[in-house]
Write a protein that holds these residues in place. Structure first.
Motif, PDB file in Angstrom:
ATOM      1  N   VAL A   1      -4.555   9.783   1.553  1.00 33.77           N
ATOM      2  CA  VAL A   1      -5.295   8.881   0.877  1.00 33.77           C
ATOM      3  C   VAL A   1      -4.389   7.277   0.793  1.00 33.77           C
ATOM      4  N   THR A   2      -4.955   6.295   1.196  1.00 34.18           N
ATOM      5  CA  THR A   2      -4.520   5.222   1.085  1.00 34.18           C
ATOM      6  C   THR A   2      -4.731   4.357  -0.143  1.00 34.18           C
ATOM      7  N   LYS A   3      -3.909   3.676  -0.739  1.00 33.42           N
ATOM      8  CA  LYS A   3      -4.213   3.098  -2.040  1.00 33.42           C
ATOM      9  C   LYS A   3      -3.275   1.674  -1.930  1.00 33.42           C
ATOM     10  N   THR A   4      -4.118   0.735  -2.298  1.00 36.16           N
ATOM     11  CA  THR A   4      -3.711  -0.759  -2.612  1.00 36.16           C
ATOM     12  C   THR A   4      -3.914  -1.167  -3.833  1.00 36.16           C
ATOM     13  N   GLU A   5      -3.821  -2.272  -4.262  1.00 32.57           N
ATOM     14  CA  GLU A   5      -4.047  -2.757  -5.742  1.00 32.57           C
ATOM     15  C   GLU A   5      -5.467  -2.713  -5.735  1.00 32.57           C
ATOM     16  N   ASN A   6      -6.260  -3.102  -4.744  1.00 34.67           N
ATOM     17  CA  ASN A   6      -7.800  -3.330  -5.027  1.00 34.67           C
ATOM     18  C   ASN A   6      -8.784  -2.182  -4.516  1.00 34.67           C
ATOM     19  N   TYR A   7      -8.061  -1.208  -3.585  1.00 33.97           N
ATOM     20  CA  TYR A   7      -9.207  -0.092  -3.261  1.00 33.97           C
ATOM     21  C   TYR A   7      -8.150   1.086  -2.839  1.00 33.97           C
ATOM     22  N   GLU A   8      -9.072   2.307  -2.847  1.00 26.43           N
ATOM     23  CA  GLU A   8      -8.667   3.674  -2.509  1.00 26.43           C
ATOM     24  C   GLU A   8      -9.496   4.121  -1.445  1.00 26.43           C
ATOM     25  N   GLU A   9      -8.848   4.720  -0.556  1.00 26.40           N
ATOM     26  CA  GLU A   9      -9.475   5.221   0.804  1.00 26.40           C
ATOM     27  C   GLU A   9      -9.135   6.653   0.927  1.00 26.40           C
ATOM     28  N   LYS A  10     -10.042   7.682   1.038  1.00 27.49           N
ATOM     29  CA  LYS A  10      -9.771   8.966   1.208  1.00 27.49           C
ATOM     30  C   LYS A  10     -10.397   9.574   2.630  1.00 27.49           C
ATOM     31  N   GLU A  11      -9.337  10.274   3.303  1.00 27.89           N
ATOM     32  CA  GLU A  11     -10.200  10.988   4.476  1.00 27.89           C
ATOM     33  C   GLU A  11      -9.654  12.464   4.450  1.00 27.89           C
ATOM     34  N   ILE A  12     -10.347  13.435   4.838  1.00 23.42           N
ATOM     35  CA  ILE A  12     -10.069  14.767   4.489  1.00 23.42           C
ATOM     36  C   ILE A  12     -10.518  15.653   5.885  1.00 23.42           C
ATOM     37  N   ILE A  13      -9.809  16.407   6.194  1.00 23.12           N
ATOM     38  CA  ILE A  13     -10.501  17.589   7.244  1.00 23.12           C
ATOM     39  C   ILE A  13      -9.955  18.999   6.623  1.00 23.12           C
ATOM     40  N   LYS A  14     -10.922  19.570   6.315  1.00 21.80           N
ATOM     41  CA  LYS A  14     -10.747  20.977   5.775  1.00 21.80           C
ATOM     42  C   LYS A  14     -10.752  22.209   6.814  1.00 21.80           C
ATOM     43  N   ASP A  15     -10.240  23.073   6.562  1.00 23.77           N
ATOM     44  CA  ASP A  15     -10.010  24.319   7.264  1.00 23.77           C
ATOM     45  C   ASP A  15      -9.542  24.092   8.584  1.00 23.77           C
ATOM     46  N   ILE A  16      -8.552  23.447   8.940  1.00 28.46           N
ATOM     47  CA  ILE A  16      -8.028  23.360  10.109  1.00 28.46           C
ATOM     48  C   ILE A  16      -7.356  25.000  10.497  1.00 28.46           C
ATOM     49  N   SER A  17      -6.714  25.439   9.650  1.00 30.90           N
ATOM     50  CA  SER A  17      -5.991  26.721  10.009  1.00 30.90           C
ATOM     51  C   SER A  17      -5.945  27.625   8.923  1.00 30.90           C
TER      52      SER A  17
ATOM     53  N   LYS B   1       0.820  -1.012   0.185  1.00 32.10           N
ATOM     54  CA  LYS B   1       0.109  -0.112  -0.011  1.00 32.10           C
ATOM     55  C   LYS B   1       0.902   1.292  -0.040  1.00 32.10           C
ATOM     56  N   THR B   2       0.241   2.287  -0.614  1.00 33.91           N
ATOM     57  CA  THR B   2       0.840   3.735  -0.386  1.00 33.91           C
ATOM     58  C   THR B   2      -0.074   4.719   0.191  1.00 33.91           C
ATOM     59  N   VAL B   3       0.523   5.294   0.971  1.00 36.19           N
ATOM     60  CA  VAL B   3      -0.117   6.479   1.791  1.00 36.19           C
ATOM     61  C   VAL B   3       0.263   7.957   1.259  1.00 36.19           C
ATOM     62  N   PHE B   4      -0.573   8.817   0.597  1.00 38.80           N
ATOM     63  CA  PHE B   4      -0.513  10.122   0.304  1.00 38.80           C
ATOM     64  C   PHE B   4      -0.719  11.193   1.301  1.00 38.80           C
ATOM     65  N   TYR B   5       0.239  12.315   1.661  1.00 26.84           N
ATOM     66  CA  TYR B   5      -0.332  13.168   2.574  1.00 26.84           C
ATOM     67  C   TYR B   5      -0.439  14.410   1.707  1.00 26.84           C
ATOM     68  N   ASN B   6      -1.512  15.013   1.700  1.00 25.64           N
ATOM     69  CA  ASN B   6      -1.991  16.174   0.899  1.00 25.64           C
ATOM     70  C   ASN B   6      -2.441  17.368   1.653  1.00 25.64           C
ATOM     71  N   LEU B   7      -1.888  18.645   1.205  1.00 25.42           N
ATOM     72  CA  LEU B   7      -2.172  19.722   1.706  1.00 25.42           C
ATOM     73  C   LEU B   7      -3.497  20.229   0.939  1.00 25.42           C
ATOM     74  N   VAL B   8      -4.634  20.645   1.597  1.00 23.88           N
ATOM     75  CA  VAL B   8      -5.918  21.018   0.682  1.00 23.88           C
ATOM     76  C   VAL B   8      -5.898  22.633   1.210  1.00 23.88           C
ATOM     77  N   LYS B   9      -6.267  23.253   0.168  1.00 21.35           N
ATOM     78  CA  LYS B   9      -6.605  24.963   0.241  1.00 21.35           C
ATOM     79  C   LYS B   9      -7.923  24.874  -0.345  1.00 21.35           C
ATOM     80  N   THR B  10      -8.688  26.079   0.655  1.00 18.80           N
ATOM     81  CA  THR B  10     -10.122  26.130   0.454  1.00 18.80           C
ATOM     82  C   THR B  10      -9.809  27.849   0.338  1.00 18.80           C
TER      83      THR B  10
END
Length: 91
Positions: free
Chosen positions: A38-54, A16-25
């Protein structure tokens, strides 16, 4: 919403690979920053996000670096951020 990848961690033994992303709104002309994991494997992708932290980009980038260095994935991401924010409120 603008998403920029800052770090990527490969877990070859787990395939699996985990991506660490900056979100700008933007809201009423003000930039705000959050985090997406974002966590990706051969068979799936899972995303979690928290907007507007600071509104402080450097603060959120430090949080992302902490998540990356400690190999936090989507499973524990929100708990770690909640704990971090609660700790900062007590200071």
């Amino acid at each position: 919403m603008d998403i920029k990848n800052l770090y990527e961690k490969n877990f070859s033994s787990l395939r699996k690979t985990v991506f660490y992303n900056l979100v700008k709104t933007q809201d009423e002309g003000e930039d705000s920053f959050g985090i997406q994991i974002v966590t990706k494997t051969e068979n799936y992708e899972e995303k979690e996000i928290i907007k507007d932290i600071s509104q402080k980009e450097d603060f959120v980038k430090k949080m992302i670096k902490y998540l990356y260095e400690n190999a936090v994935d989507t499973t524990h991401f929100k708990d770690v951020i909640d704990d971090y924010i609660l700790k900062m409120e007590r200071i």
